[in-house]
Scaffold this active site. Sequence first.
Site, PDB file in Angstrom:
ATOM      1  N   ASP A   1     -10.010 -11.814   9.408  1.00  0.00           N
ATOM      2  CA  ASP A   1      -9.912 -10.470   8.813  1.00  0.00           C
ATOM      3  C   ASP A   1     -11.248  -9.683   8.570  1.00  0.00           C
ATOM      4  O   ASP A   1     -11.590  -8.534   8.635  1.00  0.00           O
ATOM      5  CB  ASP A   1      -9.316 -10.841   7.248  1.00  0.00           C
ATOM      6  CG  ASP A   1      -9.352  -9.691   6.290  1.00  0.00           C
ATOM      7  OD1 ASP A   1      -8.450  -8.666   6.466  1.00  0.00           O
ATOM      8  OD2 ASP A   1     -10.199  -9.394   5.506  1.00  0.00           O
ATOM      9  N   LYS A   5      -6.750  -2.347   9.971  1.00  0.00           N
ATOM     10  CA  LYS A   5      -8.201  -2.684  10.440  1.00  0.00           C
ATOM     11  C   LYS A   5      -7.726  -3.672  11.766  1.00  0.00           C
ATOM     12  O   LYS A   5      -8.733  -3.661  12.758  1.00  0.00           O
ATOM     13  CB  LYS A   5      -8.908  -3.657   9.408  1.00  0.00           C
ATOM     14  CG  LYS A   5      -8.148  -4.743   9.082  1.00  0.00           C
ATOM     15  CD  LYS A   5      -8.489  -5.501   7.721  1.00  0.00           C
ATOM     16  CE  LYS A   5      -7.384  -6.056   7.225  1.00  0.00           C
ATOM     17  NZ  LYS A   5      -6.956  -5.660   5.671  1.00  0.00           N
ATOM     18  N   VAL A  17       0.823  -1.152  -0.109  1.00  0.00           N
ATOM     19  CA  VAL A  17      -0.060   0.031   0.031  1.00  0.00           C
ATOM     20  C   VAL A  17       0.781   1.353  -0.065  1.00  0.00           C
ATOM     21  O   VAL A  17       0.828   2.094  -0.875  1.00  0.00           O
ATOM     22  CB  VAL A  17      -1.061   0.231   1.296  1.00  0.00           C
ATOM     23  CG1 VAL A  17      -1.623   1.160   1.190  1.00  0.00           C
ATOM     24  CG2 VAL A  17      -1.826  -1.348   1.198  1.00  0.00           C
ATOM     25  N   VAL A  72      -6.442  20.323  -1.817  1.00  0.00           N
ATOM     26  CA  VAL A  72      -6.248  20.576  -0.395  1.00  0.00           C
ATOM     27  C   VAL A  72      -6.097  22.068  -0.340  1.00  0.00           C
ATOM     28  O   VAL A  72      -6.355  22.592   0.752  1.00  0.00           O
ATOM     29  CB  VAL A  72      -4.824  19.985   0.008  1.00  0.00           C
ATOM     30  CG1 VAL A  72      -4.356  20.468   1.479  1.00  0.00           C
ATOM     31  CG2 VAL A  72      -4.939  18.403   0.295  1.00  0.00           C
ATOM     32  N   ARG A  84      13.333  -2.518   6.850  1.00  0.00           N
ATOM     33  CA  ARG A  84      14.597  -2.757   6.282  1.00  0.00           C
ATOM     34  C   ARG A  84      15.241  -1.641   5.669  1.00  0.00           C
ATOM     35  O   ARG A  84      14.806  -1.417   4.693  1.00  0.00           O
ATOM     36  CB  ARG A  84      14.156  -3.987   5.618  1.00  0.00           C
ATOM     37  CG  ARG A  84      13.919  -5.255   6.207  1.00  0.00           C
ATOM     38  CD  ARG A  84      13.335  -6.266   5.335  1.00  0.00           C
ATOM     39  NE  ARG A  84      12.028  -5.976   4.682  1.00  0.00           N
ATOM     40  CZ  ARG A  84      11.334  -6.822   3.963  1.00  0.00           C
ATOM     41  NH1 ARG A  84      11.887  -7.804   3.371  1.00  0.00           N
ATOM     42  NH2 ARG A  84      10.279  -6.495   3.139  1.00  0.00           N
ATOM     43  N   ILE A 116     -13.197   0.871  -1.523  1.00  0.00           N
ATOM     44  CA  ILE A 116     -14.845   1.023  -1.542  1.00  0.00           C
ATOM     45  C   ILE A 116     -14.908   2.045  -0.578  1.00  0.00           C
ATOM     46  O   ILE A 116     -14.758   1.911   0.689  1.00  0.00           O
ATOM     47  CB  ILE A 116     -15.642  -0.346  -1.152  1.00  0.00           C
ATOM     48  CG1 ILE A 116     -15.322  -1.284  -2.332  1.00  0.00           C
ATOM     49  CG2 ILE A 116     -17.093  -0.046  -1.234  1.00  0.00           C
ATOM     50  CD1 ILE A 116     -15.875  -2.508  -1.874  1.00  0.00           C
ATOM     51  N   GLU A 124      -3.115 -15.299   0.990  1.00  0.00           N
ATOM     52  CA  GLU A 124      -1.732 -15.221   1.360  1.00  0.00           C
ATOM     53  C   GLU A 124      -0.875 -16.624   1.468  1.00  0.00           C
ATOM     54  O   GLU A 124      -1.850 -17.475   1.492  1.00  0.00           O
ATOM     55  CB  GLU A 124      -1.682 -14.591   2.869  1.00  0.00           C
ATOM     56  CG  GLU A 124      -2.212 -13.244   2.875  1.00  0.00           C
ATOM     57  CD  GLU A 124      -1.409 -12.172   2.600  1.00  0.00           C
ATOM     58  OE1 GLU A 124      -0.034 -12.260   2.817  1.00  0.00           O
ATOM     59  OE2 GLU A 124      -1.811 -11.169   2.112  1.00  0.00           O
ATOM     60  N   LYS A 172     -12.963  -6.065  10.190  1.00  0.00           N
ATOM     61  CA  LYS A 172     -13.785  -5.265   9.211  1.00  0.00           C
ATOM     62  C   LYS A 172     -15.288  -5.188   9.779  1.00  0.00           C
ATOM     63  O   LYS A 172     -15.760  -4.288   9.973  1.00  0.00           O
ATOM     64  CB  LYS A 172     -14.025  -5.620   7.858  1.00  0.00           C
ATOM     65  CG  LYS A 172     -12.498  -5.625   7.510  1.00  0.00           C
ATOM     66  CD  LYS A 172     -12.479  -6.394   5.915  1.00  0.00           C
ATOM     67  CE  LYS A 172     -10.871  -6.293   5.370  1.00  0.00           C
ATOM     68  NZ  LYS A 172     -10.948  -7.197   4.261  1.00  0.00           N
ATOM     69  N   GLY A 182      -5.589  -4.667  -2.897  1.00  0.00           N
ATOM     70  CA  GLY A 182      -4.887  -4.330  -3.812  1.00  0.00           C
ATOM     71  C   GLY A 182      -4.147  -3.121  -3.439  1.00  0.00           C
ATOM     72  O   GLY A 182      -4.665  -2.060  -2.761  1.00  0.00           O
TER      73      GLY A 182
HETATM   74  N1  LIG Z   1      -2.386  -5.030   0.938  1.00  0.00           N
HETATM   75  C1  LIG Z   1      -3.880  -4.654   0.773  1.00  0.00           C
HETATM   76  O1  LIG Z   1      -4.497  -4.820  -0.196  1.00  0.00           O
HETATM   77  C2  LIG Z   1      -4.382  -4.022   1.840  1.00  0.00           C
HETATM   78  C3  LIG Z   1      -5.778  -3.399   1.781  1.00  0.00           C
HETATM   79  C4  LIG Z   1      -6.291  -2.826   2.930  1.00  0.00           C
HETATM   80  C5  LIG Z   1      -5.686  -2.615   4.008  1.00  0.00           C
HETATM   81  N2  LIG Z   1      -4.308  -3.127   4.223  1.00  0.00           N
HETATM   82  C6  LIG Z   1      -3.734  -2.522   5.145  1.00  0.00           C
HETATM   83  O2  LIG Z   1      -2.568  -1.865   5.034  1.00  0.00           O
HETATM   84  C7  LIG Z   1      -1.530  -2.167   5.756  1.00  0.00           C
HETATM   85  C8  LIG Z   1      -0.204  -2.207   5.038  1.00  0.00           C
HETATM   86  O3  LIG Z   1      -0.447  -3.455   4.439  1.00  0.00           O
HETATM   87  P1  LIG Z   1       0.702  -3.837   3.173  1.00  0.00           P
HETATM   88  O4  LIG Z   1       0.045  -4.981   2.422  1.00  0.00           O
HETATM   89  O5  LIG Z   1       1.041  -2.544   2.643  1.00  0.00           O
HETATM   90  O6  LIG Z   1       1.719  -4.315   4.066  1.00  0.00           O
HETATM   91  P2  LIG Z   1       3.352  -4.768   3.601  1.00  0.00           P
HETATM   92  O7  LIG Z   1       3.361  -5.013   2.303  1.00  0.00           O
HETATM   93  O8  LIG Z   1       3.831  -5.960   4.393  1.00  0.00           O
HETATM   94  O9  LIG Z   1       4.104  -3.290   4.021  1.00  0.00           O
HETATM   95  C9  LIG Z   1       4.248  -3.374   5.242  1.00  0.00           C
HETATM   96  C10 LIG Z   1       5.373  -1.985   5.274  1.00  0.00           C
HETATM   97  O10 LIG Z   1       5.506  -1.673   6.694  1.00  0.00           O
HETATM   98  C11 LIG Z   1       6.938  -1.330   6.965  1.00  0.00           C
HETATM   99  N3  LIG Z   1       7.155  -1.811   8.572  1.00  0.00           N
HETATM  100  C12 LIG Z   1       6.523  -2.937   9.069  1.00  0.00           C
HETATM  101  N4  LIG Z   1       6.821  -3.057  10.280  1.00  0.00           N
HETATM  102  C13 LIG Z   1       7.615  -1.950  10.387  1.00  0.00           C
HETATM  103  C14 LIG Z   1       8.324  -1.421  11.847  1.00  0.00           C
HETATM  104  N5  LIG Z   1       8.449  -2.048  12.724  1.00  0.00           N
HETATM  105  N6  LIG Z   1       9.024  -0.424  11.520  1.00  0.00           N
HETATM  106  C15 LIG Z   1       8.862   0.395  10.304  1.00  0.00           C
HETATM  107  N7  LIG Z   1       8.584  -0.149   9.148  1.00  0.00           N
HETATM  108  C16 LIG Z   1       7.666  -1.199   9.327  1.00  0.00           C
HETATM  109  C17 LIG Z   1       7.483  -2.373   6.133  1.00  0.00           C
HETATM  110  O11 LIG Z   1       8.750  -2.045   5.981  1.00  0.00           O
HETATM  111  P3  LIG Z   1       9.969  -3.098   5.034  1.00  0.00           P
HETATM  112  O12 LIG Z   1       9.577  -2.396   3.583  1.00  0.00           O
HETATM  113  O13 LIG Z   1      11.278  -2.298   5.250  1.00  0.00           O
HETATM  114  O14 LIG Z   1       9.770  -4.449   5.171  1.00  0.00           O
HETATM  115  C18 LIG Z   1       6.606  -2.345   4.777  1.00  0.00           C
HETATM  116  O15 LIG Z   1       7.184  -1.270   3.973  1.00  0.00           O
HETATM  117  C19 LIG Z   1      -1.928  -3.005   6.960  1.00  0.00           C
HETATM  118  O16 LIG Z   1      -2.656  -2.770   7.847  1.00  0.00           O
HETATM  119  C20 LIG Z   1      -3.022  -3.736   5.872  1.00  0.00           C
HETATM  120  O17 LIG Z   1      -4.070  -4.671   6.770  1.00  0.00           O
HETATM  121  C21 LIG Z   1      -3.783  -3.624   3.236  1.00  0.00           C
END
Ligand SMILES: NC(=O)c1ccc[n+]([C@@H]2O[C@H](COP(=O)([O-])OP(=O)(O)OC[C@H]3O[C@@H](n4cnc5c(N)ncnc54)[C@H](OP(=O)(O)O)[C@@H]3O)[C@@H](O)[C@H]2O)c1
Length: 425
Positions: free
Chosen positions: A199, A103, A11, A30, A43, A134, A188, A203, A300
């Site tokens: 999940d 969430k 995201v 804005v 990382r 949505i 996953e 929600k 997504g």
């Molecule tokens: N993916 C979806 O479709 C989706 C949809 C709705 C909501 N969400 C929500 O959006 C959020 C992010 O999801 P995502 O899919 O983008 O996750 P992701 O791909 O796993 O990305 C997580 C990011 O957070 C960073 N991170 C994690 N722990 C950290 C820490 N302790 N300190 C600093 N940075 C940290 C990671 O760093 P690194 O890059 O260094 O690993 C990575 O950049 C979640 O809450 C998820 O539930 C996601």
Amino acid sequence: MKLALLGCGTVGSEVVRLMRMREEELAARVGEPVEIAGIAVRRAGRDRSHLPVDRSLFTTDAFGLIKREDVDIVVEVAGGIEPARSWITTALGEGKSVVTANKALLAEDMPAMAAAAKAGGADLYYEAAAAAAIPLMRPLRESLHGDTIKRVLGIVNGTTNYICTRMTQTGTGFAEALAEATELGYAEADPTADVDGYDAAAKAALIASLAFHTHVDLSEVYREGVTGVTPADIASAAAEGRVVKPLCIATREEDGVSVRVHPAMIPATHPLANVNGAYNAVFVEAESAGRLMFYGAGAGGTETASAVLGDIVAVARNKRGGITAFPPEAAYSDVPVKPIGEARTRYHVSLDVVDEPGVLARVAATFAHHGVSLATVHQSGRGDDAQLVVVTHIAADRQLSDTVEELSQLALVHQVTSVMRVEGE
Ligand SMILES: NC(=O)c1ccc[n+]([C@@H]2O[C@H](COP(=O)([O-])OP(=O)(O)OC[C@H]3O[C@@H](n4cnc5c(N)ncnc54)[C@H](OP(=O)(O)O)[C@@H]3O)[C@@H](O)[C@H]2O)c1
């Protein structure tokens, strides 16, 4: 206006890309440019050269970034409970508005988050948390605030909707449909959060809290996954003009609210029946607005980032206007959440029975004994393969489970093969 981005994965990297791509439009919407002050990641050494931002913006010191004086808004898209909780409460405590897609955290700790927002005089926006692209949180929080929402029926998990859709379309079993979803990237590597309903339950807690102006805790959401759905359930539903969908159901009743997540049969003519594949939809029934349907991509990177950007514009505008937009959810009324035993719906029950006279009457009497009346009964097969499919009228979950317990003990009943709730009728 400057923002701190916490997380730059699926995201977050799309938030970066879209903010760059729409720099001018965002500034116009804005009223001033919105810049990324820094990006916190875990990382430091990961290659992020594909992103249209200077490498110097990346940091592993999220707290340092949040506390920077020039940061006005904090966008949390890292996920997980900690350190996200501490980041958000720190930001809100400093009066910095927060946009989050988390969430899991909000469903677990909304009262504390809302209280922190109130104390800090800051906004807490989370449009992306419940159904990604949505628009749902804002309609519930704003557009429908003059109305009374009676019921929300939703498909809020794309993975399980994909699985149920494929089982319906191809007659395949759960394991094969899950394997296909994994191969296509809809599930996953560890699908537990999706297939066991965690999940969707998170929600459901967020949606029900907004819909009914009360705090629904994650622990109060009844949850059943889709792992037990069989091709026989799908076929049995189809034979009755229904389809099986992974639903989130939130109902307002006179003496409380009921919130549950489980697979259910719905009529093939219901608007949610045609929400297929990984798509999500939420069907809202309001007293005056009537029936409304919100449909789209429930996951997504780009889709979720779209909702995050919408929130960024909203909180940035509020900041410029010197306001916070919403009454904090913490101040909402305290309506009781009813236990699953008191939830009322219809049921589709399949039984393997012995094929002899009087079976039907004995089974019907068992339902009647627990106050459950029958809408339809179908019998098929002969001898050892005799099957009864019963659809009930509305009854409480406890009445039905007591009925099933007694049926299971009858000598005439080999097995109660399946019990599924029937919704949307
Ligand atoms: N993916 C979806 O479709 C989706 C949809 C709705 C909501 N969400 C929500 O959006 C959020 C992010 O999801 P995502 O899919 O983008 O996750 P992701 O791909 O796993 O990305 C997580 C990011 O957070 C960073 N991170 C994690 N722990 C950290 C820490 N302790 N300190 C600093 N940075 C940290 C990671 O760093 P690194 O890059 O260094 O690993 C990575 O950049 C979640 O809450 C998820 O539930 C996601």
